[in-house]
Scaffold this motif. Structure first.
Motif, PDB file in Angstrom:
ATOM      1  N   MET A   1     -15.128 -50.865  24.000  1.00 61.30           N
ATOM      2  CA  MET A   1     -14.458 -49.601  23.709  1.00 61.30           C
ATOM      3  C   MET A   1     -14.908 -48.567  24.734  1.00 61.30           C
ATOM      4  SD  MET A   1     -14.170 -47.344  20.200  1.00 61.30           S
ATOM      5  CE  MET A   1     -15.746 -46.517  20.257  1.00 61.30           C
TER       6      MET A   1
ATOM      7  N   ALA B   1     -14.215 -46.872  16.445  1.00 58.44           N
ATOM      8  CA  ALA B   1     -15.270 -47.882  16.399  1.00 58.44           C
ATOM      9  C   ALA B   1     -15.339 -48.512  15.008  1.00 58.44           C
ATOM     10  CB  ALA B   1     -16.609 -47.254  16.765  1.00 58.44           C
TER      11      ALA B   1
ATOM     12  N   MET C   1     -19.845 -50.429  23.742  1.00 53.20           N
ATOM     13  CA  MET C   1     -19.165 -49.136  23.833  1.00 53.20           C
ATOM     14  C   MET C   1     -19.655 -48.396  25.072  1.00 53.20           C
ATOM     15  SD  MET C   1     -19.053 -46.018  21.055  1.00 53.20           S
ATOM     16  CE  MET C   1     -20.850 -45.807  21.039  1.00 53.20           C
TER      17      MET C   1
ATOM     18  N   VAL D   1     -22.177 -43.946  15.715  1.00 52.54           N
ATOM     19  CA  VAL D   1     -21.628 -45.306  15.690  1.00 52.54           C
ATOM     20  C   VAL D   1     -22.711 -46.322  15.349  1.00 52.54           C
ATOM     21  CG1 VAL D   1     -20.651 -47.157  17.116  1.00 52.54           C
ATOM     22  CG2 VAL D   1     -19.709 -44.834  17.251  1.00 52.54           C
TER      23      VAL D   1
ATOM     24  N   VAL E   1     -23.687 -52.644  17.598  1.00 55.19           N
ATOM     25  CA  VAL E   1     -22.885 -52.190  18.738  1.00 55.19           C
ATOM     26  C   VAL E   1     -23.821 -51.831  19.890  1.00 55.19           C
ATOM     27  CG1 VAL E   1     -21.339 -50.398  19.617  1.00 55.19           C
ATOM     28  CG2 VAL E   1     -20.976 -51.338  17.330  1.00 55.19           C
TER      29      VAL E   1
END
Length: 233
Positions: free
Chosen positions: A26, A64, A72, A90, A97
Motif C-alpha cells: 500500500m 489498510a 506500507m 495502522v 504490517v
C-alpha cells in the motif's frame, strides 16, 4: 543485505516467512503523481503488487483496515498528520504490517520517530526504483533496515553547530533569522548595539561561519527543512 540510501542497514532476525503469493503493497502519499510513479515501479517488479493507495492519514488507516497490506510505504508529510501518525495507527490494529518511510526529508528526528513506531526502513525519494523494490522484499521477509545503532552512528557524524552557543547568542541567532538589523536586535533585547555585535562575532566563530548573511541563511534553511512543518512534501 539491502542497504537503504545514506543509512547503514542492519538485518534483524527473521520474523517469519512471507505470505504465499505476491507481496501486497500500500502506498500513502498526498501527491498523486508520486503515488502513481511508485505504484508503477512496484507493479512492474516481480513478486509484488499494489493493493491500495491513499493520500492522507485517515484514508490510509481506513484502506489498510480493508486490504491488510503486507508492506506500507508512507510519506512523512500528509494533509491531516504525518506518516509517523499513520504507521502508529495502522500497526496498533495490524502489528504484522511492515512499514517503510519514503520521504524527501533527511532528518534525524524523523528517523528516530520512525524507529519508535516500528518502521522497518527509512528511504529518501531520491532512490532508484530498484532500491525501493529491494527494500520491500527485505522488510516483507521480516528484516529491518532501521535500528538504534543506525541513528546513533548517524548522529555522531552530525553535530549541531549551535550546541555551544549561550542563551543570549541563541536569541540573537533567532532574531537574525527574523531579518532584524543589529540595532533592532539591540532594542528588542534591551542591550547596546555593541553587545549585539559581540554576540554575533562569537556565534560566527562557534558555528564556523564568516558573515552575518550566512547566519540568516542557516536559520532560514533550518526553519524550512522540518518534516513536521509543511504538508505536501
Amino acid at each position: 543485505m539491502v542497504v537503504t540510501p545514506r543509512y547503514d542497514a542492519t538485518v534483524a532476525i527473521s520474523q517469519g516467512a512471507t505470505k504465499p503469493g505476491p507481496i501486497t503493497v500500500m502506498i500513502v502519499d498526498d501527491h498523486e503523481v508520486v503515488r502513481r510513479g511508485i505504484a508503477e515501479v512496484v507493479d512492474r517488479a516481480e513478486g509484488m503488487t499494489v493493493c491500495a493507495e491513499a493520500g492522507s492519514v485517515a484514508d490510509g488507516v481506513r484502506r489498510a483496515g480493508l486490504v491488510h497490506p503486507q508492506v506500507m510505504l508512507a510519506d512523512l508529510q500528509l494533509p491531516d498528520g504525518t506518516g509517523i501518525d499513520l504507521i502508529r495507527q495502522v500497526r496498533e490494529a495490524q502489528p504484522d504490517v511492515k512499514a517503510v518511510v519514503l520521504t524527501s526529508f533527511d532528518d534525524d528526528e524523523a528517523l528516530a520517530a520512525a524507529l519508535e513506531v516500528g518502521a522497518a526502513a527509512y528511504m529518501l525519494k531520491s532512490v532508484r526504483g530498484a532500491a525501493i523494490t529491494d527494500v520491500i522484499r527485505a522488510v516483507a521477509a521480516g528484516r529491518t533496515l532501521l535500528d538504534e545503532r543506525t541513528i546513533t552512528r548517524r548522529k555522531a557524524g552530525h553535530e549541531d553547530p549551535t550546541e555551544n552557543l549561550t542563551p543570549s547568542e541563541l536569541r540573537v541567532l533567532d532574531l537574525i533569522g527574523e531579518g532584524l538589523s543589529n540595532r533592532e536586535i539591540a532594542e528588542r533585547l534591551g542591550v547596546a548595539e555593541k553587545t549585539v555585535k559581540n554576540h554575533i562575532t562569537s556565534l560566527l566563530a562557534k558555528m564556523g561561519l564568516q558573515r552575518r548573511t550566512q547566519v540568516a541563511a542557516w536559520v532560514a534553511a533550518r526553519k524550512h527543512s522540518g518534516w513536521r512543518a509543511e504538508p505536501g512534501h
